[in-house]
Design an enzyme around this catalytic site. Structure first.
Site: not given
Lengths: 431, 431
Positions: A248, A144, A244, A264, A139, A251, A137, A212, A376, A210, A268
């Site tokens: 939080r 982001h 994903d 995570k 970034y 994490q 994965d 992606e 976010e 997420e 997925t």
């Protein structure tokens, strides 16, 4: 009435025409799964084994019997229960196959031979398209990474010093990559709010998504042999929409110093249809710009058509939360290119294998309404998101459903659909 | 002369005797691959396909034909090119198989039937014993984590606040797990000394090893279903010696915020023989002690024999650098137990699959001469290590060979050998 032949062998094929090929299929001009798309997936019908198919409109072309009818050896790779054997054949084979599929769907003389192998989408069950080898994965969105930096590390610069020099990535759990539609059990784990003295155990309170793009990799390399940027396309087979799922709170407590792990690894999701990089040729766009210029091995070079080997992709996303579209991220805002990610991944001599999958990282743009995760979008829970039914959300509640959709410009004013990637949150299972 | 029978079927087996079984094999009493060990590996002989074998002394028992002679269906899993199908059968099958192998090697009446299937070790080629599904690397030594913290983050507490609450881990690259003896090409990548303004690209200047224990996982679980601590043993099949080759300069520049990536993913070596957890029963020891007590899900419970489900392992290591033993780490110094690592890995509902592999992290003890990596041993290059030929080293030079060896106490005063895990550094390939 035109003469109708038996299916052609690959050797007898014509090159793909450069204008929209007319097709004998009954397809709307704006069908996102029209003749310019032709994504690959793995399907089964009742009582039959999973095998490789191509989606066209609302039908699935059962590739293996078509190829068997044409006496092609490649039928074998399409009898497989994953795309991996086909991915192993490499870019030349992928291009030939695409040309052959296009030809038999375009040339009316093959209609009688092909039609029995076109199955209604409603009659098939989709399966995970690949046996995921290694899952990485990245970034790659500056927006982001900056937002997450501000939220997770408010006392530091939003971007770490390395961020603009290399596409940051980490390995994820390939065994928990699941097909769109799979229920997501809320994970349990340790979390420790900054104000608490010690961690507690329980169900995640900050379950997130997420949005992606997932890149499906094919071919293989030898240990110690990096893939240079100008050859990355030989290993980029296609893309899927990837969610994903992220806890939080788990994490935040675990990720220093060795990175995300249980926050995570519980799931997925990926969409069932792998849209090929060939179908996305018209969606190639320049990157938004890289400053400072990356080191040589990551620097794009001009291609024959005047573009760059370090191209971006013009893919529009839609993030739907319980039926309300809450965000519209755009993949063209991503800082690092797909080829740069693959090249970086192998620059230390690491091999790639058929079935490798890498995610782009959350697709987020500069505007609030283009943020690709709820961390976010709700600014760490401080700015609730209002849904169509009047309810408000910060993170995911049990029973919530998230659907990611995406599409890209096609070669003839059409749209290339990536389909959708969905999941519904189920309550945590207490030990 | 005793009567010699054809091979017995599994159903007809006797329980394993509780004292050292005498064997008709000509084995020295102190052979580290004696009748108490019986590790599994994958081997081939010239012109034959790889298949599963058991090492006994300096010979390899070719399991599949033995089982075929006995009319056992399990012969099929031993014809496979990896241990994965055998691993999929689960703990009950592993125990039955071990009892059967012991019986046919101990009971003289099976000698004539077995001997043709015992091949000299010198005639076989070893292969990677498992198709690695997911590879996770933990960080379970307090001494290693503290030393690395002091070196990498001199301005912070050596241990991060989470370290004593959970076994920190991250996913590694399963596609670059290689067999002992595979050459290690020095990786290239980005590195930036703290004093430099920008990163540069080139061959790693700080190439290191990490002496670890690798745990081979079997059985499988359903998504969303954690493995509780008291059932972790059902999924712990056995161990290998693992060398987590590490490029410290690449790692230092890349690892914040998402963890190690290219600094580790170029190669991880494992020893060829998987020593079963059953063979290591006599090596179980209490952990050195955990303070604070971990959360409930990680807390050991008493077992029938008065030990704890969160047991440690008494395994002695030897780290040999170009023929000189430079360190003797001891696995009994590890803070987190194997079962705690597996349970933590799945507490969020992540599945395990046959062929999963997890590393313990570097095995380092409190004394300098028990440090399991050269970063610690040379204290980040400040304290060179003197080798037998008078030369000095800090990190690995091209041509250097590292051999890791390990052994554990067996049930009858014997030693259980884990064999060795070796690799030689080859020069970087410049693009």
């Amino acid at each position: 009435m035109p003469r109708r032949d038996a299916l052609p062998r690959l050797a007898a094929m014509q090159p793909t025409p450069s204008s929209t090929p007319p097709t004998w299929l009954d397809l709307a001009a704006d069908d996102p799964f029209g003749i310019d798309n032709l994504p690959y997936g793995v399907f089964s019908t009742e009582g039959t084994a999973p095998r490789v198919g191509v989606r066209v409109g609302d039908r699935v072309l059962d590739l293996a019997p078509c190829a068997e009818d044409a006496g092609m050896e490649s039928a074998l790779v399409w009898r497989a229960e994953t795309l991996n054997p086909f991915l192993a054949l490499g870019a030349h084979a992928w291009r030939s196959a695409r040309e052959w599929v296009t030809e038999i769907l375009v040339n009316d003389s093959y209609r009688d031979a092909v039609e029995p192998h076109l199955l209604p989408l409603s009659d098939v069950t989709m399966h995970l398209p690949i046996a995921v080898a290694d899952y990485v994965d990245f970034y790659a969105s500056e927006h982001h990474a900056s937002n997450v930096g501000r939220i997770f590390r408010p006392d530091s610069e939003p971007l770490t010093p390395n961020w603009k020099h290399l596409p940051i990535g980490y390995h994820g759990r390939s065994g928990t990559v699941v097909l769109s539609g799979t229920d997501i059990v809320r994970p349990c784990g340790q979390r420790k709010p900054p104000t608490a003295d010690a961690p507690t155990f329980g169900a995640s309170q900050r379950l997130d998504i997420e949005a992606e793009l997932g890149f499906v990799v094919g071919g293989s390399t030898d240990l110690g042999e990096p893939v240079p940027l100008d050859r990355a396309d030989e290993h980029l087979f296609g893309v899927v929409i990837l969610n994903d799922w992220s806890a939080r709170d788990i994490q935040a407590w675990e990720y220093v110093p060795l990175g995300p792990f249980l926050g995570k690894s519980f799931a997925t999701s990926i969409s069932p249809w792998v849209v090929t990089m060939d179908a996305l040729r018209a969606a190639r766009v320049p990157l938004p710009g890289q400053d400072p210029a990356p080191l040589d091995y990551l620097r794009g070079a001009p291609t024959e058509d005047g573009a760059s080997t370090a191209y971006g992709l013009d893919i529009d996303y839609e993030v739907e939360w319980n039926g309300t579209v809450v965000s519209r991220p755009a993949y063209r805002d991503m800082y690092w290119s797909p080829a740069q990610m693959l090249t970086h991944l192998t620059v230390n001599g690491a091999t790639v294998r058929p079935g490798d999958l890498f995610g782009s990282g959350t697709v987020s743009g500069p505007a609030k309404e283009t943020r690709g995760c709820f961390l976010e979008l709700s600014w760490s829970g401080q700015e609730p998101v209002r849904l169509g039914d009047g309810s408000e959300r910060t993170f995911l509640e049990d029973g919530d459903t998230v659907v990611l959709r995406a599409s890209a410009p096609g070669p003839h004013g059409t749209r290339i659909g990536l389909g959708e990637c969905s999941g519904t949150v189920r309550p945590a299972r207490t030990p």
